[in-house]
Design a protein around this motif. Structure first.
Motif, mmCIF file in Angstrom:
data_model
loop_
_atom_site.group_PDB
_atom_site.id
_atom_site.type_symbol
_atom_site.label_atom_id
_atom_site.label_comp_id
_atom_site.label_asym_id
_atom_site.label_seq_id
_atom_site.Cartn_x
_atom_site.Cartn_y
_atom_site.Cartn_z
ATOM 1 N N ALA A 204 18.385 55.135 37.184
ATOM 2 C CA ALA A 204 18.379 53.554 37.050
ATOM 3 C C ALA A 204 16.846 52.920 36.866
ATOM 4 N N ALA A 205 15.931 53.866 37.834
ATOM 5 C CA ALA A 205 14.687 53.228 38.132
ATOM 6 C C ALA A 205 13.659 54.305 38.264
ATOM 7 N N THR A 206 12.418 53.821 38.310
ATOM 8 C CA THR A 206 11.358 54.793 38.717
ATOM 9 C C THR A 206 10.898 54.865 40.195
ATOM 10 N N PRO A 207 10.526 55.546 40.976
ATOM 11 C CA PRO A 207 10.511 56.980 40.568
ATOM 12 C C PRO A 207 11.913 57.832 40.394
ATOM 13 N N LEU A 208 12.051 58.672 39.491
ATOM 14 C CA LEU A 208 13.063 59.186 39.084
ATOM 15 C C LEU A 208 13.732 60.114 40.074
ATOM 16 N N THR A 209 13.029 60.795 40.840
ATOM 17 C CA THR A 209 13.626 61.518 41.933
ATOM 18 C C THR A 209 13.719 60.916 43.320
ATOM 19 N N ALA A 210 13.316 59.427 43.414
ATOM 20 C CA ALA A 210 13.325 58.734 44.558
ATOM 21 C C ALA A 210 14.003 57.323 44.255
ATOM 22 N N PRO A 211 15.292 57.281 44.104
ATOM 23 C CA PRO A 211 15.732 55.914 43.821
ATOM 24 C C PRO A 211 15.762 54.947 44.953
ATOM 25 N N LEU A 212 15.674 53.646 44.606
ATOM 26 C CA LEU A 212 15.538 52.439 45.622
ATOM 27 C C LEU A 212 16.772 51.739 45.853
#
Length: 246
Positions: free
Chosen positions: A10-18
């Motif tokens: 759903a958002a960047t960074p792709l491998t660390a969703p917030l």
């Protein structure tokens, strides 16, 4: 990472969703609300059509989140304005300031909340519930209410925070144009009011270019409330497209 994998994020960074991709549940969400009368012309200048205004009122709110799914505890504050849209009474979310980056980004990207980073706080000090907002080292707002002065009916407390809310969702394009510009609607669900109080209150707003709450000046305090709840925020949906409006 394949294209299909990119689309699942759903958002960047792709491998660390917030933030998680689901409705957020809040436990022990504590409100300090101060409703005040302001200048009608100043109010009309910030409320977008097709929203309509009946009275020149603003609700300054400070919300201390005891626990929020995906984020944990944090605090936010802002201004909301009573409005009507298509015959329905609700509130327009004018400005919101948070001390949590992930919750700020989630509110802007996943929904349409007008959130920005700030330093709000809510605490009890010598018989007063005090809510403040600072921008850096500068004070922007100070609200005080007599602590647990008079019980407030639970249904009245529910009605204060369960009204539909409207906000403007803006997604800019790459050349400075707009890809999305919608009026959106959401509401709070699954509400449990745990405590509710009312009492005398005061509110001061200080001029600041990055947090212009004082552009809606305090002319008269109308009411105040202190409410503790559990609740869920429903997803937002578009109800009006500014890009196609005449």
């Amino acid at each position: 990472m394949r294209s299909a994998d990119v689309r699942r994020h759903a958002a960047t960074p792709l491998t660390a969703p917030l933030y998680p991709l689901r409705a957020a549940r809040f436990t022990d969400r504590e409100y300090l609300n101060v409703v005040y009368r302001t200048d009608p012309q100043a109010l009309r200048a910030v409320v977008p059509e097709p929203l309509e205004i009946d009275e020149p009122l603003v609700r300054f709110e400070v919300m201390k989140m005891g626990d929020a799914d995906g984020f944990g505890p944090y605090t936010e504050c802002g201004q909301v304005i009573p409005v009507r849209f298509d015959g329905e009474h609700g509130e327009y979310l004018h400005a919101m300031y948070l001390d949590h980056f992930g919750a700020t980004i989630a509110g802007r990207e996943l929904s349409a909340y007008p959130k920005a980073i700030g330093s709000p706080a809510l605490a009890v000090e010598q018989g007063a519930l005090a809510g403040t907002l600072d921008w850096g080292s500068q004070r922007v707002a100070t609200a005080t209410m007599a602590y647990k002065w008079q019980p407030l009916a639970r249904e009245e407390a529910r009605s204060q925070i369960a009204v539909p809310t409207f906000a403007v969702k803006v997604v800019p394009g790459y050349q400075g144009d707009l890809r999305v510009c919608d009026l959106t609607r959401t509401e709070i669900t699954d509400i449990t009011v745990k405590e509710a109080w009312t009492g005398p209150a005061r509110l001061q707003l200080f001029a600041h270019v990055m947090a212009p709450l004082a552009d809606l000046p305090v002319l008269e305090i109308v009411s105040a409330s202190h409410i503790v709840t559990d609740l869920t925020l429903a997803p937002m949906r578009p109800v009006y497209d500014f890009l196609t409006a005449g």
